[in-house]
Structure formats: structure tokens, C-alpha cells
Design a protein around this motif. Structure first.
Motif, PDB file in Angstrom:
ATOM      1  N   GLY A 196      41.662  48.175  43.131  1.00 30.84           N
ATOM      2  CA  GLY A 196      42.796  47.884  43.992  1.00 30.84           C
ATOM      3  C   GLY A 196      44.108  48.268  43.343  1.00 30.84           C
ATOM      4  N   ASP A 197      45.176  47.652  43.807  1.00 32.50           N
ATOM      5  CA  ASP A 197      46.533  47.934  43.353  1.00 32.50           C
ATOM      6  C   ASP A 197      46.672  47.613  41.866  1.00 32.50           C
ATOM      7  N   TRP A 198      46.976  48.647  41.062  1.00 32.90           N
ATOM      8  CA  TRP A 198      47.059  48.449  39.619  1.00 32.90           C
ATOM      9  C   TRP A 198      48.237  47.577  39.207  1.00 32.90           C
ATOM     10  N   SER A 199      49.251  47.469  40.040  1.00 28.37           N
ATOM     11  CA  SER A 199      50.378  46.597  39.676  1.00 28.37           C
ATOM     12  C   SER A 199      49.943  45.143  39.577  1.00 28.37           C
ATOM     13  N   LYS A 200      48.903  44.772  40.337  1.00 28.27           N
ATOM     14  CA  LYS A 200      48.411  43.391  40.291  1.00 28.27           C
ATOM     15  C   LYS A 200      47.658  43.099  38.991  1.00 28.27           C
ATOM     16  N   ALA A 274      37.067  36.905  43.435  1.00 27.92           N
ATOM     17  CA  ALA A 274      37.586  36.061  44.504  1.00 27.92           C
ATOM     18  C   ALA A 274      38.699  36.780  45.261  1.00 27.92           C
ATOM     19  N   TYR A 275      39.557  37.494  44.506  1.00 30.10           N
ATOM     20  CA  TYR A 275      40.634  38.259  45.139  1.00 30.10           C
ATOM     21  C   TYR A 275      40.077  39.350  46.040  1.00 30.10           C
ATOM     22  N   GLY A 277      37.295  39.358  47.658  1.00 27.31           N
ATOM     23  CA  GLY A 277      36.806  38.727  48.869  1.00 27.31           C
ATOM     24  C   GLY A 277      37.925  38.350  49.811  1.00 27.31           C
ATOM     25  N   GLN A 278      39.022  37.844  49.255  1.00 27.40           N
ATOM     26  CA  GLN A 278      40.168  37.477  50.078  1.00 27.40           C
ATOM     27  C   GLN A 278      40.787  38.705  50.732  1.00 27.40           C
ATOM     28  N   ALA A 279      40.846  39.817  49.972  1.00 21.55           N
ATOM     29  CA  ALA A 279      41.394  41.051  50.526  1.00 21.55           C
ATOM     30  C   ALA A 279      40.530  41.569  51.664  1.00 21.55           C
ATOM     31  N   ALA A 280      39.208  41.503  51.470  1.00 18.19           N
ATOM     32  CA  ALA A 280      38.291  41.949  52.518  1.00 18.19           C
ATOM     33  C   ALA A 280      38.438  41.090  53.767  1.00 18.19           C
ATOM     34  N   GLU A 281      38.541  39.785  53.572  1.00 16.14           N
ATOM     35  CA  GLU A 281      38.678  38.861  54.688  1.00 16.14           C
ATOM     36  C   GLU A 281      39.963  39.128  55.460  1.00 16.14           C
ATOM     37  N   ALA A 282      41.040  39.405  54.713  1.00 24.50           N
ATOM     38  CA  ALA A 282      42.334  39.647  55.343  1.00 24.50           C
ATOM     39  C   ALA A 282      42.312  40.904  56.203  1.00 24.50           C
ATOM     40  N   ARG A 283      41.462  41.876  55.846  1.00 28.87           N
ATOM     41  CA  ARG A 283      41.393  43.134  56.588  1.00 28.87           C
ATOM     42  C   ARG A 283      40.256  43.126  57.623  1.00 28.87           C
ATOM     43  N   GLY A 284      39.646  41.983  57.837  1.00 32.15           N
ATOM     44  CA  GLY A 284      38.657  41.880  58.898  1.00 32.15           C
ATOM     45  C   GLY A 284      37.240  42.165  58.482  1.00 32.15           C
ATOM     46  N   GLY A 285      36.938  42.049  57.204  1.00 28.66           N
ATOM     47  CA  GLY A 285      35.574  42.237  56.743  1.00 28.66           C
ATOM     48  C   GLY A 285      35.460  43.333  55.710  1.00 28.66           C
ATOM     49  N   TYR A 293      40.415  49.232  48.435  1.00 30.30           N
ATOM     50  CA  TYR A 293      39.629  49.504  47.228  1.00 30.30           C
ATOM     51  C   TYR A 293      39.884  50.917  46.708  1.00 30.30           C
ATOM     52  N   ILE A 294      39.922  51.898  47.608  1.00 27.51           N
ATOM     53  CA  ILE A 294      40.095  53.278  47.155  1.00 27.51           C
ATOM     54  C   ILE A 294      41.499  53.537  46.624  1.00 27.51           C
ATOM     55  N   GLY A 295      42.455  52.687  46.976  1.00 24.82           N
ATOM     56  CA  GLY A 295      43.820  52.904  46.527  1.00 24.82           C
ATOM     57  C   GLY A 295      43.964  52.928  45.025  1.00 24.82           C
ATOM     58  N   GLY A 296      43.090  52.205  44.319  1.00 21.19           N
ATOM     59  CA  GLY A 296      43.187  52.158  42.867  1.00 21.19           C
ATOM     60  C   GLY A 296      42.437  53.255  42.165  1.00 21.19           C
TER      61      GLY A 296
END
Length: 358
Positions: A196-200, A274-275, A277-285, A293-296
Motif C-alpha cells: 500500500g501507500d509507503w507514506s503510511k 488488520a489495516y 482488511g480495513q482498507a478492503a472493507e472500505a472499498r467494498g471487499g 494494494y498495487i499502488g505500493g
């Protein structure tokens, strides 16, 4: 910069396991001829997600077929392995490869694998921390001994005797704040997967570097990034292959680790999962979350890959790459095409770079 290949052994091509395993392993042999610095392969069990139950054994085959490329299990999952046997296996691999072995260690994150090995995911932090010290001491001294909560090993001499080992030859998967702290405390190079986002990830990366310097009186080594990579000259082909094969790869990851389950929320040492999973949930699955995921990861034409690398380096500092070109059921002829293109057009530019300022 050191640049390697990372084999995930994801069998989604409809081949027999025997044929698939031989063809996947051959990629590490071909990597030496293409100029890659090291070859790495995972340890995973029981499913098509990643079917490589013993990376050290696979790398022993590669050692016999190559002369210079470094060989790294990435990683041996310590809660599933006897530390005494890990020391023996790494000493054997190092002997057969004439000193080319690099120790890669991880603690695992999939409940299905822990269950079959009779281990509990909640215990992985303690087991890993104890086993890592036993293994590193064993490789450095040639003696394995332990009297800890999880391991009782009488003083045992290792044969063949390991030679020339130090913690400079060890890498630890560090995908959580607690793992980053352990890697720094133990004096180990850190390995991170692009998720994901490398800044995180910067707070963990910076804390690792600060802790390493405070503990050991020197700068931390460049950490290793494992990228799933798409590399073609044709932009349309990059888009097509990303949508087709990267999404299939992400679904495998999400299902294997159960990102959509809430069990990681009760395990602080698995905060990154956990993060996810939360990201997946926020985007609808999970299926719709793969773009996050591919952004990183490094995806694009050779020129685009290099520009993305420069942007990442400006953010995170010096790092090394192990690139996975074989995933999602992608045909092997396309895997080879990507590897060769990356080796010819991107890798020389990476290797000639000057280190970033601290």
C-alpha cells in the motif's frame, strides 16, 4: 543497489504441481544469467497461494545450477520450524553454495498454516523472538543451545560447521511495529512487502533506523522491499496484465490471510494485516481493494518503473529490491519477458545509483 528475484510458487496455471514447481524454481537459475544479485523464495504450505514448503531445499537445487547469485529463503517461518534444524539446513546450504547463503526469517500470519503445525497465531511473536536468537547464535558459534519458554535444546555442535556468519547475513520480515523493533534490536536487515501507500510505513521505517543506530552505534543497512512487478514496453499490456493477473494475486493474498476476517484486530503484532482488511472493507471487499494494494508496488513500462522507484527512494531512503514477476497464473513466457526487460532496461540504472543522503 542489490536487486533480486522473489519466487512465490503460486500455482494458478492449471499445471501439475510437479511441473509447476520445476518451472518456478528454474526462474531463480535464469536470474543469475540475467544479472540479478540474489534469488529468494517463500515458505508456505498446503494451498495454491504459495506451494513451497521448504525454501532451503529449493535453494540447494539452485546452488548446484549457479555460481554467483546469493541465495535467501524469504523467509523461513520460525514458529513452524525447529531452530536446531534451521541452523543445520542453512549451514548445509552455505557449504554447497560456497558462502552464498543469506538467512531470511519470518513469523507467518495465516491461521490455516499455524493450525496444521499445531501452533497458535497469538504465540508467534514470542516463538519468533526466541528462535531467531537461537538460530543466529548457532550460525555464529556453531553451537545450538536453549532453555527458554518455547525451546529446550541441550548444547549441540553443528556439523557441517557454519563458517563466516554474522548478523549482516540475516534478514527479518518486518511488517508490524513490533517486528520492526525486534529487527532493530537484534541488528538485522528488515524486509518489507509492498502492501500500500509507503507514506503510511514511514513511522515504522524511521523508528527501525533510529532504534538500530541507538542500539548498535551505526546506521541501519538499507532495508529490502519485495515487489510484485509488472514490466512491459507496451502501456496497454501493463494495464491488461495488471487487471488480469495482479487482481488474481491479490485475491489469493486476501483469502490466504483472511483479510476480511476481524481476528487480526485482537492481535496487535499483526497491525498491518488488520489495516489491509480495513482498507478492503472500505472499498467494498477484497476484489475491489486491489488498486490500493498495487499502488505500493512497481508496475509500468521500464521508464515508469524507474520514475516510481525514484519517488519511493525520495520518500523512504535507500533500499534493495526483490521482485516477483510470477504470480496470478501469468504464462511463463510473459514472466520471462518481464524479467529480461527489467534486467536490461531498469536494473542497470538501479545499480549505478549513488546512495541517498542519510
Amino acid at each position: 543497489m542489490q536487486v533480486g528475484v522473489h519466487l512465490g510458487y503460486q500455482n494458478l496455471r492449471g499445471e501439475s504441481d510437479m511441473e509447476f514447481f520445476r518451472r518456478e524454481t528454474q526462474l531463480m537459475v535464469e536470474a543469475e544469467a540475467m544479472g540479478f544479485d540474489f534469488a529468494a523464495c517463500v515458505e508456505h504450505h498446503f494451498t495454491d497461494y504459495a506451494a513451497c514448503p521448504d525454501p532451503v531445499q529449493a535453494l540447494s537445487y539452485v546452488a548446484a545450477k549457479t555460481k554467483t547469485i546469493k541465495l535467501m529463503p524469504a523467509a523461513i517461518i520460525l514458529p513452524w520450524n525447529d531452530p536446531l534444524r534451521v541452523v543445520e539446513k542453512m549451514a548445509m546450504l552455505d557449504s554447497l553454495s560456497e558462502g552464498r547463503a543469506v538467512l531470511g526469517m519470518g513469523r507467518g500470519a495465516a491461521r490455516r498454516e499455524f493450525k496444521s503445525f499445531g501452533r497458535d497465531l497469538a504465540d508467534s511473536r514470542e516463538i519468533f523472538d526466541e528462535a531467531a536468537l537461537i538460530i543466529m547464535d548457532g550460525l555464529e558459534t556453531g553451537i545450538v543451545k536453549a532453555d527458554t519458554k518455547w525451546f529446550q535444546i541441550p548444547e549441540t555442535e553443528i556439523r557441517p560447521r557454519p563458517e563466516g556468519w554474522s548478523r549482516d547475513r540475516a534478514v527479518m520480515v518486518s511488517m508490524s511495529p513490533s517486528s520492526a523493533e525486534v529487527a532493530a534490536d537484534y541488528g538485522l536487515k528488515a524486509l518489507r512487502f509492498s502492501q500500500g501507500d509507503w507514506s503510511k510505513a514511514l513511522p515504522e521505517i524511521n523508528n527501525y533506523r533510529d532504534t538500530f543506530k541507538a542500539k548498535h552505534g551505526k546506521a541501519a543497512p538499507p532495508f529490502v522491499i519485495s515487489d510484485f512487478m509488472v514490466c512491459f514496453d507496451d502501456k496497454d499490456k501493463v494495464t491488461e496484465y495488471t487487471d488480469k493477473y495482479f487482481s488474481a494475486q491479490f485475491l489469493q493474498v486476501a483469502n490466504h490471510y483472511e483479510f476480511m476476517s476481524d481476528h487480526f484486530k485482537s492481535l496487535p503484532s499483526y497491525a498491518t494485516y488488520a489495516y489491509m482488511g480495513q482498507a478492503a472493507e472500505a472499498r467494498g471487499g477484497a476484489h475491489n481493494a486491489y488498486k490500493d494494494y498495487i499502488g505500493g508496488n512497481l508496475i509500468g513500462t521500464p521508464e515508469e518503473l524507474y520514475e516510481k522507484h525514484l519517488q519511493r527512494k525520495a520518500m523512504v531512503g535507500d533500499y534493495e529490491i526483490i521482485a516477483n514477476f510470477s504470480f496470478g497464473g501469468m504464462p511463463y513466457e510473459d514472466v520471462y519477458e518481464q524479467m529480461k526487460l527489467f534486467a536490461d532496461k531498469v536494473m542497470p540504472r538501479l545499480k549505478e545509483e549513488e546512495p541517498a543522503m542519510a
